[in-house]
Design a protein around this motif. Structure first.
Motif, PDB file in Angstrom:
ATOM      1  N   PHE B  24      23.481  -9.118 -26.011  1.00  0.00           N
ATOM      2  CA  PHE B  24      22.947 -10.284 -26.736  1.00  0.00           C
ATOM      3  C   PHE B  24      23.736 -10.522 -28.025  1.00  0.00           C
ATOM      4  CE2 PHE B  24      20.033 -12.157 -29.897  1.00  0.00           C
ATOM      5  CZ  PHE B  24      19.826 -13.374 -29.271  1.00  0.00           C
ATOM      6  N   ILE B  25      23.973  -9.431 -28.766  1.00  0.00           N
ATOM      7  CA  ILE B  25      24.775  -9.536 -29.993  1.00  0.00           C
ATOM      8  C   ILE B  25      26.146 -10.114 -29.659  1.00  0.00           C
ATOM      9  CG2 ILE B  25      25.994  -8.162 -31.740  1.00  0.00           C
ATOM     10  CD1 ILE B  25      23.523  -6.289 -31.749  1.00  0.00           C
ATOM     11  N   GLY B  26      26.730  -9.629 -28.569  1.00  0.00           N
ATOM     12  CA  GLY B  26      28.041 -10.126 -28.151  1.00  0.00           C
ATOM     13  C   GLY B  26      28.005 -11.623 -27.906  1.00  0.00           C
ATOM     14  N   TRP B  27      27.003 -12.042 -27.188  1.00  0.00           N
ATOM     15  CA  TRP B  27      26.915 -13.453 -26.781  1.00  0.00           C
ATOM     16  C   TRP B  27      26.817 -14.376 -27.992  1.00  0.00           C
ATOM     17  CZ3 TRP B  27      22.013 -16.193 -24.706  1.00  0.00           C
ATOM     18  CH2 TRP B  27      22.372 -17.442 -24.151  1.00  0.00           C
ATOM     19  N   ILE B  28      25.901 -14.057 -28.933  1.00  0.00           N
ATOM     20  CA  ILE B  28      25.753 -14.980 -30.068  1.00  0.00           C
ATOM     21  C   ILE B  28      26.973 -14.939 -30.982  1.00  0.00           C
ATOM     22  CG2 ILE B  28      23.210 -15.004 -30.025  1.00  0.00           C
ATOM     23  CD1 ILE B  28      23.340 -13.235 -32.549  1.00  0.00           C
ATOM     24  N   ASN B  29      27.638 -13.793 -31.050  1.00  0.00           N
ATOM     25  CA  ASN B  29      28.842 -13.748 -31.890  1.00  0.00           C
ATOM     26  C   ASN B  29      30.012 -14.465 -31.239  1.00  0.00           C
ATOM     27  OD1 ASN B  29      28.425 -12.297 -34.524  1.00  0.00           O
ATOM     28  ND2 ASN B  29      27.438 -10.880 -33.109  1.00  0.00           N
ATOM     29  N   ILE B  30      30.068 -14.438 -29.919  1.00  0.00           N
ATOM     30  CA  ILE B  30      31.088 -15.228 -29.216  1.00  0.00           C
ATOM     31  C   ILE B  30      30.822 -16.711 -29.481  1.00  0.00           C
ATOM     32  CG2 ILE B  30      31.904 -15.948 -26.926  1.00  0.00           C
ATOM     33  CD1 ILE B  30      31.200 -12.977 -26.085  1.00  0.00           C
ATOM     34  N   TYR B  31      29.552 -17.062 -29.476  1.00  0.00           N
ATOM     35  CA  TYR B  31      29.172 -18.455 -29.765  1.00  0.00           C
ATOM     36  C   TYR B  31      29.663 -18.851 -31.151  1.00  0.00           C
ATOM     37  CZ  TYR B  31      26.095 -22.476 -30.593  1.00  0.00           C
ATOM     38  OH  TYR B  31      25.586 -23.719 -30.891  1.00  0.00           O
ATOM     39  N   ALA B  32      29.419 -17.976 -32.124  1.00  0.00           N
ATOM     40  CA  ALA B  32      29.835 -18.269 -33.500  1.00  0.00           C
ATOM     41  C   ALA B  32      31.357 -18.357 -33.607  1.00  0.00           C
ATOM     42  CB  ALA B  32      29.295 -17.199 -34.453  1.00  0.00           C
ATOM     43  N   ALA B  33      32.017 -17.465 -32.886  1.00  0.00           N
ATOM     44  CA  ALA B  33      33.479 -17.419 -33.015  1.00  0.00           C
ATOM     45  C   ALA B  33      34.162 -18.585 -32.319  1.00  0.00           C
ATOM     46  CB  ALA B  33      34.003 -16.099 -32.445  1.00  0.00           C
ATOM     47  N   GLU B  34      33.558 -19.066 -31.270  1.00  0.00           N
ATOM     48  CA  GLU B  34      34.257 -20.031 -30.428  1.00  0.00           C
ATOM     49  C   GLU B  34      33.636 -21.421 -30.467  1.00  0.00           C
ATOM     50  OE1 GLU B  34      36.925 -19.223 -28.506  1.00  0.00           O
ATOM     51  OE2 GLU B  34      36.912 -17.076 -28.895  1.00  0.00           O
ATOM     52  N   ILE B  35      32.619 -21.598 -31.293  1.00  0.00           N
ATOM     53  CA  ILE B  35      31.852 -22.843 -31.223  1.00  0.00           C
ATOM     54  C   ILE B  35      32.757 -24.066 -31.354  1.00  0.00           C
ATOM     55  CG2 ILE B  35      31.307 -22.831 -33.695  1.00  0.00           C
ATOM     56  CD1 ILE B  35      28.517 -23.996 -32.774  1.00  0.00           C
ATOM     57  N   ASN B  36      32.482 -24.993 -30.492  1.00  0.00           N
ATOM     58  CA  ASN B  36      33.259 -26.225 -30.427  1.00  0.00           C
ATOM     59  C   ASN B  36      32.339 -27.351 -30.866  1.00  0.00           C
ATOM     60  OD1 ASN B  36      34.343 -28.665 -29.471  1.00  0.00           O
ATOM     61  ND2 ASN B  36      35.465 -27.595 -27.858  1.00  0.00           N
ATOM     62  N   SER B  41      26.090 -26.636 -27.428  1.00  0.00           N
ATOM     63  CA  SER B  41      25.072 -25.871 -26.704  1.00  0.00           C
ATOM     64  C   SER B  41      25.618 -24.516 -26.300  1.00  0.00           C
ATOM     65  CB  SER B  41      24.636 -26.627 -25.440  1.00  0.00           C
ATOM     66  OG  SER B  41      23.950 -25.736 -24.586  1.00  0.00           O
ATOM     67  N   ILE B  42      24.852 -23.473 -26.559  1.00  0.00           N
ATOM     68  CA  ILE B  42      25.279 -22.108 -26.225  1.00  0.00           C
ATOM     69  C   ILE B  42      25.326 -21.934 -24.703  1.00  0.00           C
ATOM     70  CG2 ILE B  42      22.980 -21.017 -26.227  1.00  0.00           C
ATOM     71  CD1 ILE B  42      24.315 -18.698 -27.836  1.00  0.00           C
ATOM     72  N   PHE B  43      24.725 -22.908 -23.972  1.00  0.00           N
ATOM     73  CA  PHE B  43      24.743 -22.837 -22.502  1.00  0.00           C
ATOM     74  C   PHE B  43      25.774 -23.787 -21.903  1.00  0.00           C
ATOM     75  CE2 PHE B  43      20.401 -21.580 -23.659  1.00  0.00           C
ATOM     76  CZ  PHE B  43      20.403 -20.303 -23.114  1.00  0.00           C
ATOM     77  N   PHE B  45      28.736 -24.638 -20.172  1.00  0.00           N
ATOM     78  CA  PHE B  45      29.565 -23.747 -19.348  1.00  0.00           C
ATOM     79  C   PHE B  45      31.060 -24.052 -19.423  1.00  0.00           C
ATOM     80  CE2 PHE B  45      25.421 -23.499 -16.863  1.00  0.00           C
ATOM     81  CZ  PHE B  45      25.007 -22.405 -17.616  1.00  0.00           C
ATOM     82  N   SER B  46      31.411 -25.155 -20.129  1.00  0.00           N
ATOM     83  CA  SER B  46      32.836 -25.424 -20.277  1.00  0.00           C
ATOM     84  C   SER B  46      33.411 -24.584 -21.409  1.00  0.00           C
ATOM     85  CB  SER B  46      33.060 -26.907 -20.577  1.00  0.00           C
ATOM     86  OG  SER B  46      32.526 -27.217 -21.856  1.00  0.00           O
ATOM     87  N   GLN B  47      32.536 -23.932 -22.168  1.00  0.00           N
ATOM     88  CA  GLN B  47      32.985 -23.156 -23.319  1.00  0.00           C
ATOM     89  C   GLN B  47      32.836 -21.663 -23.032  1.00  0.00           C
ATOM     90  OE1 GLN B  47      34.421 -24.762 -25.958  1.00  0.00           O
ATOM     91  NE2 GLN B  47      34.110 -26.562 -24.653  1.00  0.00           N
ATOM     92  N   ARG B  48      33.537 -20.875 -23.851  1.00  0.00           N
ATOM     93  CA  ARG B  48      33.513 -19.424 -23.661  1.00  0.00           C
ATOM     94  C   ARG B  48      32.109 -18.853 -23.715  1.00  0.00           C
ATOM     95  NH1 ARG B  48      38.545 -16.674 -26.299  1.00  0.00           N
ATOM     96  NH2 ARG B  48      39.809 -16.429 -24.432  1.00  0.00           N
ATOM     97  N   TYR B  49      31.298 -19.404 -24.664  1.00  0.00           N
ATOM     98  CA  TYR B  49      29.948 -18.846 -24.824  1.00  0.00           C
ATOM     99  C   TYR B  49      29.064 -19.179 -23.643  1.00  0.00           C
ATOM    100  CZ  TYR B  49      30.450 -23.212 -27.497  1.00  0.00           C
ATOM    101  OH  TYR B  49      30.812 -24.449 -27.924  1.00  0.00           O
ATOM    102  N   GLY B  50      29.261 -20.386 -23.079  1.00  0.00           N
ATOM    103  CA  GLY B  50      28.508 -20.742 -21.879  1.00  0.00           C
ATOM    104  C   GLY B  50      28.923 -19.851 -20.717  1.00  0.00           C
ATOM    105  N   LYS B  51      30.231 -19.654 -20.599  1.00  0.00           N
ATOM    106  CA  LYS B  51      30.732 -18.790 -19.517  1.00  0.00           C
ATOM    107  C   LYS B  51      30.226 -17.367 -19.705  1.00  0.00           C
ATOM    108  CE  LYS B  51      34.914 -21.212 -18.143  1.00  0.00           C
ATOM    109  NZ  LYS B  51      35.977 -21.709 -19.000  1.00  0.00           N
ATOM    110  N   PHE B  53      27.524 -16.445 -20.855  1.00  0.00           N
ATOM    111  CA  PHE B  53      26.141 -16.379 -20.359  1.00  0.00           C
ATOM    112  C   PHE B  53      26.147 -16.124 -18.852  1.00  0.00           C
ATOM    113  CE2 PHE B  53      22.325 -18.528 -18.631  1.00  0.00           C
ATOM    114  CZ  PHE B  53      21.374 -17.709 -19.218  1.00  0.00           C
ATOM    115  N   ILE B  54      27.061 -16.833 -18.169  1.00  0.00           N
ATOM    116  CA  ILE B  54      27.176 -16.609 -16.717  1.00  0.00           C
ATOM    117  C   ILE B  54      27.625 -15.176 -16.439  1.00  0.00           C
ATOM    118  CG2 ILE B  54      28.343 -17.343 -14.603  1.00  0.00           C
ATOM    119  CD1 ILE B  54      28.651 -20.098 -15.873  1.00  0.00           C
ATOM    120  N   TRP B  55      28.618 -14.722 -17.220  1.00  0.00           N
ATOM    121  CA  TRP B  55      29.088 -13.331 -17.014  1.00  0.00           C
ATOM    122  C   TRP B  55      27.936 -12.349 -17.212  1.00  0.00           C
ATOM    123  CZ3 TRP B  55      32.635 -15.645 -14.968  1.00  0.00           C
ATOM    124  CH2 TRP B  55      33.749 -16.216 -15.550  1.00  0.00           C
ATOM    125  N   ILE B  56      27.098 -12.634 -18.227  1.00  0.00           N
ATOM    126  CA  ILE B  56      26.003 -11.713 -18.528  1.00  0.00           C
ATOM    127  C   ILE B  56      25.011 -11.674 -17.360  1.00  0.00           C
ATOM    128  CG2 ILE B  56      23.929 -11.429 -19.969  1.00  0.00           C
ATOM    129  CD1 ILE B  56      25.674 -12.311 -22.368  1.00  0.00           C
TER     130      ILE B  56
END
Lengths: 607, 420
Positions: B24-36, B41-43, B45-51, B53-56
Motif C-alpha cells: 500500500f505504501i508503495g502504491w501511494i508513493n508511486i502515485y505521488a512520484a508519477e502523478i500526471n 485518478s490513482i486507478f 490504468f494508463s499511468q504507472r500508479y493505475g498499472k 494497482f493491477i500488478w498488486i
C-alpha cells in the motif's frame, strides 16, 4: 523430529548474529536519515533553488524625443542566454555547443565562471544571442535544464547623429554596483551624455519574479502566487531640446571638417543642435560590439569621441570683441561716441597689432562691424587703465568678472556631460608669470582681440550670442526640454542669469552685430529674408591654418536661434564659419535652404 | 480434513499485515512520484500508479494460487522450477528486449517480464533443496561445490544480460550458507571486511590505507616482539591485505568502466559529476534531505512532483517517501522492513524442515540485500546499483517475484508440521 543437522544453540547464535547485523544496518540508515533530514538544512535550500528561478524583469528604458516630438532614441529587444549552474543537469552538450557556435572548453569555462559567481543565481552565459540562434534554442530549451533566455533591450538611434549628446549605455561596473545597491551585475547604466545625467529618470524600476520550474526547466507557474514578485516600471520618456533635423543638417555641414556647431534658443537656453565633428554613429556604441567599436574610436587620430562643442578650448579671436566692447562700454573705457582712426595697425610700447583696411574713423559699432583691431586694443587698454582702478590687478579682475558673468571660464553645470570651463586668466595668473609689478595693460593686449592666454568653448561662444540676443542675460544651456510629457518643462534650467553688463550696452552691440552681417565682415553670409546679428573671428593658430569662427543670432528683433561655429584650420571666419552659421539659421527658421549654391560650397569643402 | 482445504489456515498474520502495508505504501508513493496532471485518478490504468494497482491485484491472486499448492510441491519441484527459470534466463539472452542497456526483459503483449527477478526465488528453492538433501552434519569444503555451482549459473547468465545489479544480489545467499554451517562466521566477517576494505580503497588513496595498515602492524610487532612466530603470522596477514588493497585499486583503475568508477567517486562528493553520475544522487539527497522531520506532505514534494529525481517511481522510490513523509515516515518504512525481516527469520527458525528454514533465510537474505542496497544508494552510502525496493518500487516482475517468494514461505510455514 528435531533438526538433525545441528545443535539448537549454534543455530540460535547464528540467528542472533544475523538479526543483529540487520538491525545494525537499520540503525545506520536511520542515523544517516537523521543527519540528512533533520540536522542538515542545506537540502531544503537546494530543493527550493531547484524549482525557483529568479527572473529579472528589466524595465524598458525611457524613450527620447526631440523638441518636435520626433522619436530619436528607442529600445530594440534582444535576448541573453542565462544559466543557473546548480540546475544544469544531464544534457547533450555537443548539440548545445554546436547550436551556440562555441567550443566544448568555452562551454566548460563559461559554466565555471557562472558557478564561481553563484551556483543558484543566474548569470549570463551568452550575451545578445542572434535571432536565428534564439529561434533554434527556444524550441530545444527544455532539453537543457538550468538554461533560460532573458529578454533585454538595446538602445537604437533612428538618426545616426548627436552621439555625444545622447551618450551611451553600458553594463554597470563594479564601482556603479558598489555605489548604488540598485545595480546588479548585468544591469545597464547610462555611462555618458543624457543617458548618464538622466539615468534615474530613464532607467525606471526593474522588477523580479520568482517562477517555479521543473526538472526539464519548464515554467510551471509563479512561486507562492507571486507574493515575492515586484513589478517592473518602465522608465520615463524625456524630450530633448534638440531639433533633430537641425542637428542632422549641422553634422552634414561639418562633414569632412573638424570643428563644432552649437545652436541655442536664446529665450530658453535650450540647445537646438550640438555638433562636434568628426562624430560617430551612436548605433556603434550599442550592445556586444560596443567595447570593440569604442576602442576603434578611441584609437582614431581625429578623436571622434572628443566632444569639441563642450570640451575644445579655443582662443575666440575677434568674436571676443563683442564681450570686450560690452565691458568697455560698461566700465567707461569707451562710449558710443568714442571715435578713433585706424592706421592699419595698433602700435604701442614696441608691440604691433595688425588691422585690415576699412572705412575711417571707427566708433564702437563700426569697429565691431569691420572687426577693427586698433579700436579693440585702444578700448581694452583705456578700460584697464581707467583711473578708478587702484591697480592693474583690480582692473583685470574687474574685466574677468564681467567675462565670467557672460559664462566664460566656468562650466554651466547643466545636463551636458564632460563640459570643460576653458580658461580666462585672472590677475594671479599674470602675477605668477610676470611678477605683481611686471605686467600692465599692454602685456595682456592680445586679450583685446581674443588671442593669447584665453580659452573658450563653442558652447560658451554660442551662449554669448544668446546673451546678446537676449540683450543681457542667458539661461543655462541645456539639452533636455521636458520630462515625461512635452509640457512638463525641465525645472532645473529656467532661471535667467543676468550678466554684469547693462542691457543698453547690449542693444548697442546687438545693432553693431546686425550691421556686421548687413554690411560688415559677415555680409557675405547675409540671408535675404532673415535679419541677423553676427561676429566673425579668425583664430590665429600657431600650429597651422587659422581656425574660422563665427557667432550669430537671428532674427534680430525677436531672436529664435543663437549659433556659434568653429571650423578648425579652415581660415577666415567670414569664409567658412559665417556661411555655416547662416545656413543653420536659415534651416532652423525657414526649414529649407534657398541658397543651394551657397550650401553646396560648404558641403563640398574639406579641411 | 476440512482444514486441509482452508488455504488461510495457520498463515502468519503479522507477515501478511506487513506485506499489505508495504504494497500500500508503495502504491501511494508511486502515485505521488508519477502523478500526471491530466490523469489524476490513482486507478487510471494508463499511468504507472493505475498499472501498479493491477500488478498488486495480480500479485495477491498469485499469492493465493501459491497458497493453494500442496506444500510438498515446493521441495519436490525445486530443481524443476530452477531449471525452468534458468532456461528463461538463457531465452531472454536470445529473444529478450533491451531496456536501459540490459537485455533482460520478455515483452509479452503490454507486459514486460524480467526473469532475473524470478531467478532469485528459483535459486532460493534449489539452494534449500540442496541443503535439505545434504545430510552430513559437518559440512566440508566439498559440500560447498554444489551450492556454488547452483549460484554461479544464474549470476553468469544475468551478468551476460548486462544487469550487474541483479547479479550482485545472489551474493546475499552467503547468509543462508552461513546459517546452514557451510561457511564459518569468521569467513563471513572476513568477507564483510574485504568488501569494506574494497569500498574504502576506492574512496581513499590505496597507499594511505597500506600505510595505515603497516603502521598498525609495526606497533603490534613492537608489543609482540617476544613472540617472533606471531610476528611472522601478522606479517603474512599484512602482506595479504596490502596485496588485496593494491589489487583492488588496480582492478578499479583497469577493469571498471568509467561510469562505474564515477558512481563510486560521487559517493564522496557528488558535485564532481553533477551533470552525470552525481546528478541522480544529488537530486535524491536533495529530495530526502528537504523532507525534514515530518515531510512536505502527500503530493507536496517539489523534487518528486517536478521530476528532479530520475527513476523515482522505480529504483528511487525511497526519495518520495523521504521528501513527502520526512524523517518520521522514512524511519517508519525502515522499521517496517526490519520487522518483516526479523519476523521471517523467526518463522524460519521455527521450521522443522531444513528445506523450509533454508528457504526462509533465502527470502530474508534477498529482501535484506535489496533493502540495504536500494535505500543505501538513495542516501548516498552505497554506489548507485539499480535494484528495486521490494514491495514498494513500481513494476510487475519485482512485485510478483517477491510476492510468490513470500507466499511460498508462508505456505511452507503454515504447513511446517507436515514437512520434515
Amino acid at each position: 523430529m528435531l533438526n538433525q543437522h545441528q545443535s539448537p544453540e549454534i543455530g540460535s547464535r547464528k540467528k542472533n548474529a544475523i538479526i543483529f547485523f540487520i538491525i545494525l544496518i537499520g540503525v545506520l540508515y536511520i542515523t544517516r536519515l537523521f543527519f540528512l533530514q533533520v540536522l542538515d538544512h542545506r537540502y531544503k535550500i537546494y530543493a527550493e533553488s531547484n524549482i525557483q528561478r529568479i527572473i529579472t524583469d528589466y524595465a524598458a528604458r525611457g524613450l527620447i524625443y526631440d523638441r518636435n516630438g520626433e522619436l530619436i532614441v528607442y529600445n530594440e529587444p534582444y535576448y541573453d542566454l542565462m544559466v543557473v549552474p546548480g540546475q544544469v543537469g544531464a544534457m547533450d552538450t555537443t548539440e548545445f555547443t554546436r547550436l551556440l557556435g562555441i567550443t566544448r572548453p568555452q562551454f566548460e569555462s563559461r559554466l565555471q565562471t557562472a558557478r564561481s559567481y553563484s551556483r543558484f543565481k543566474s548569470s549570463v552565459f551568452e550575451k545578445q544571442i542572434s535571432k536565428d540562434i534564439f529561434a533554434a534554442l527556444q524550441e530545444k530549451l527544455f532539453k537543457y535544464p538550468g538554461f533560460f533566455v532573458q529578454p533585454r533591450t538595446l538602445r537604437k538611434y533612428p538618426y545616426p547623429v548627436a552621439a555625444h549628446t545622447f551618450g551611451y549605455v553600458g553594463e554597470a561596473g563594479p564601482t556603479d554596483i558598489a555605489a548604488d545597491p540598485y545595480y546588479q551585475p548585468g544591469d545597464y547604466i547610462g555611462i555618458s551624455g543624457i543617458e548618464k545625467h538622466y539615468e534615474e529618470i530613464l532607467r525606471g524600476q526593474k522588477g523580479t519574479r520568482i517562477v517555479m520550474v521543473d526538472a526539464l526547466n519548464r515554467d510551471i507557474g509563479s512561486f507562492q502566487d507571486g507574493r515575492y514578485d515586484t513589478i517592473a516600471l518602465a522608465g520615463t520618456d524625456i524630450y530633448a531640446s534638440l531639433d533633430i533635423e537641425l542637428q542632422q543638417y549641422g553634422e552634414q555641414l561639418l562633414k569632412n571638417k573638424r570643428g563644432s556647431i552649437v545652436a541655442i534658443e536664446p529665450s530658453s537656453g535650450e540647445i537646438l543642435a550640438l555638433v562636434s565633428s568628426p562624430g560617430y554613429d551612436p548605433n556603434l556604441l550599442v550592445g556586444r560590439v560596443r567595447s570593440q567599436n569604442y576602442r576603434k574610436l578611441q584609437e582614431d587620430t581625429l578623436k571622434p569621441l572628443f566632444n569639441r562643442a563642450l570640451m575644445a578650448s579655443y582662443p575666440p579671436g575677434s568674436v571676443f570683441k563683442v564681450a570686450n566692447f560690452l565691458i568697455g562700454l560698461q566700465e567707461g573705457g569707451i562710449t558710443t561716441h568714442s571715435r578713433y582712426s585706424c592706421p592699419g595697425y595698433y602700435y604701442s610700447g614696441g608691440i604691433t597689432v595688425r588691422c585690415r583696411s576699412h572705412p575711417q574713423p571707427v566708433n564702437v559699432e563700426t569697429a565691431l562691424q569691420y572687426s577693427c583691431n586698433t579700436f579693440s586694443c585702444i578700448q581694452f587698454r583705456n578700460t584697464l587703465e581707467l583711473p578708478k582702478f587702484q591697480s592693474m590687478q583690480e582692473a583685470l579682475n574687474t574685466w574677468r568678472d564681467h567675462i565670467v558673468s557672460m559664462g566664460f571660464g566656468i562650466t554651466f553645470n547643466s545636463d551636458l556631460s564632460h563640459e570643460l570651463p576653458g580658461q580666462i586668466g585672472s590677475s594671479d595668473y599674470y602675477d605668477q608669470i610676470y611678477g605683481p609689478r611686471g605686467w600692465k595693460a599692454l602685456t595682456v593686449i592680445s586679450l583685446a582681440i581674443g588671442q593669447g592666454e584665453i580659452g573658450t568653448t563653442p558652447v560658451q561662444l554660442a551662449n554669448l550670442a544668446a546673451t546678446v540676443a537676449n540683450r543681457g542675460y542667458y539661461i543655462t544651456p541645456h539639452v533636455i526640454k521636458a520630462i515625461g510629457t512635452p509640457e512638463n518643462l525641465n525645472p532645473e534650467f529656467i532661471e535667467p542669469r543676468y550678466t554684469s553688463i547693462d542691457s543698453i550696452h547690449f542693444e548697442t552691440i546687438a545693432r553693431a552685430m546686425f550691421e556686421t552681417v548687413e554690411s560688415g565682415t559677415g555680409r557675405y553670409s547675409r540671408i535675404p529674408d532673415i535679419t541677423m546679428g553676427g561676429k566673425t573671428g579668425t583664430v590665429q593658430n600657431p600650429h597651422g591654418e587659422n581656425h574660422s569662427a563665427f557667432i550669430a543670432f537671428a532674427p534680430f528683433e525677436n531672436p529664435k536661434i543663437a549659433v556659434s561655429v568653429i571650423v578648425e584650420n579652415a581660415g577666415g571666419g567670414a569664409t567658412w564659419a559665417a556661411p555655416i552659421s547662416s545656413l543653420m539659421i536659415e534651416k532652423y527658421i525657414n526649414r529649407e535652404i534657398n541658397r543651394t549654391w551657397f550650401e553646396k560650397r560648404i558641403l563640398d569643402a574639406e579641411f | 480434513m476440512r482444514n486441509q482445504f482452508n488455504i488461510f489456515k495457520n498463515l502468519d498474520k503479522i507477515t501478511i499485515l506487513l506485506f499489505l502495508a508495504l504494497i500500500f505504501i508503495g502504491w501511494i508513493n508511486i502515485y505521488a512520484a508519477e502523478i500526471n496532471e491530466s490523469h489524476t485518478s490513482i486507478f487510471d490504468f494508463s499511468q504507472r500508479y493505475g498499472k501498479q494497482f493491477i500488478w498488486i491485484i495480480a500479485a495477491i491472486l498469485l499469492g493465493l494460487i501459491i497458497l493453494a499448492f500442496d506444500v510438498k510441491f515446493f521441495p519436490a519441484f525445486a530443481y524443476v522450477i530452477y531449471g525452468g527459470i534458468m532456461l528463461l534466463l538463457i531465452g531472454v539472452l536470445l529473444f529478450g528486449t533491451t531496456v536501459n542497456a540490459s537485455k533482460s526483459w520478455f515483452q509479452i503483449g503490454g507486459i514486460a517480464i524480467q526473469p532475473a527477478e524470478f531467478a532469485k526465488y528459483a535459486t532460493a528453492l534449489a539452494l534449500a533443496k540442496i541443503i535439505y538433501d545434504t545430510k552430513s552434519k559437518i559440512k566440508t569444503f566439498k559440500d560447498l561445490i554444489k551450492p556454488v555451482v547452483l549460484l554461479a549459473i544464474p549470476v553468469m547468465l544475468i551478468f551476460l544480460q548486462n544487469d550487474t545489479g541483479s547479479a550482485i544480489v545472489f551474493s546475499t545467499f552467503v547468509i543462508v550458507l552461513y546459517r546452514e554451517n557451510y561457511i564459518p562466521g569468521w569467513l563471513l566477517l572476513l568477507g564483510i571486511f574485504a568488501v569494506f576494505l574494497f569500498i574504502l580503497t576506492l574512496l581513499v588513496n590505496e597507499f594511505i590505507i597500506i600505510g595505515i595498515l603497516s603502521s598498525i602492524f609495526l606497533l603490534t610487532a613492537i608489543i609482540l616482539r617476544k613472540k617472533p612466530a606471531s610476528i611472522r603470522q601478522l606479517l603474512l596477514i599484512l602482506l595479504v591485505i596490502n596485496t588485496y588493497v593494491y589489487g583492488v585499486s588496480y582492478v578499479f583503475d583497469q577493469i571498471l568502466q568509467p561510469h562505474q568508477k564515477m558512481r563510486i567517486a560521487v559517493l564522496i562528493d557528488e558535485t564532481v559529476d553533477l551533470r552525470g553520475a552525481g546528478y541522480n544522487l544529488h537530486q535524491s539527497k536533495i529530495a530526502i534531505g528537504s523532507g525534514g522531520l515530518t515531510g512536505k506532505g502527500f503530493l507536496q514534494g517539489t523534487q518528486t512532483k517536478f521530476s528532479f529525481v530520475p527513476e523515482q517511481g522505480t529504483d528511487f522510490i525511497f526519495c518520495t517517501v523521504g521528501e513527502e513523509w520526512g524523517f518520521l515516515g522514512s524511519s517508519l518504512l525502515i522499521i517496517l522492513f526490519l520487522t518483516l525481516l526479523i519476523r521471517i527469520i523467526l518463522l524460519a527458525e521455527r521450521q522443522r524442515s531444513t528445506f523450509s528454514r533454508a528457504f526462509g533465510y533465502g527470502l530474508a537474505s534477498v529482501i535484506f540485500f535489496h533493502f540495504t542496497i536500494n535505500i543505501g544508494m538513495t542516501i548516498g552510502l552505497i554506489p548507485v546499483i539499480g535494484i528495486p525496493l521490494p514491495f514498494i518500487s513500481s513494476g510487475g516482475s519485482s512485485l510478483w517475484a517477491f510476492t510468490i517468494f513470500l507466499f511460498t514461505f508462508l505456505k511452507l510455514d503454515s504447513r511446517r508440521l507436515d514437512l520434515l
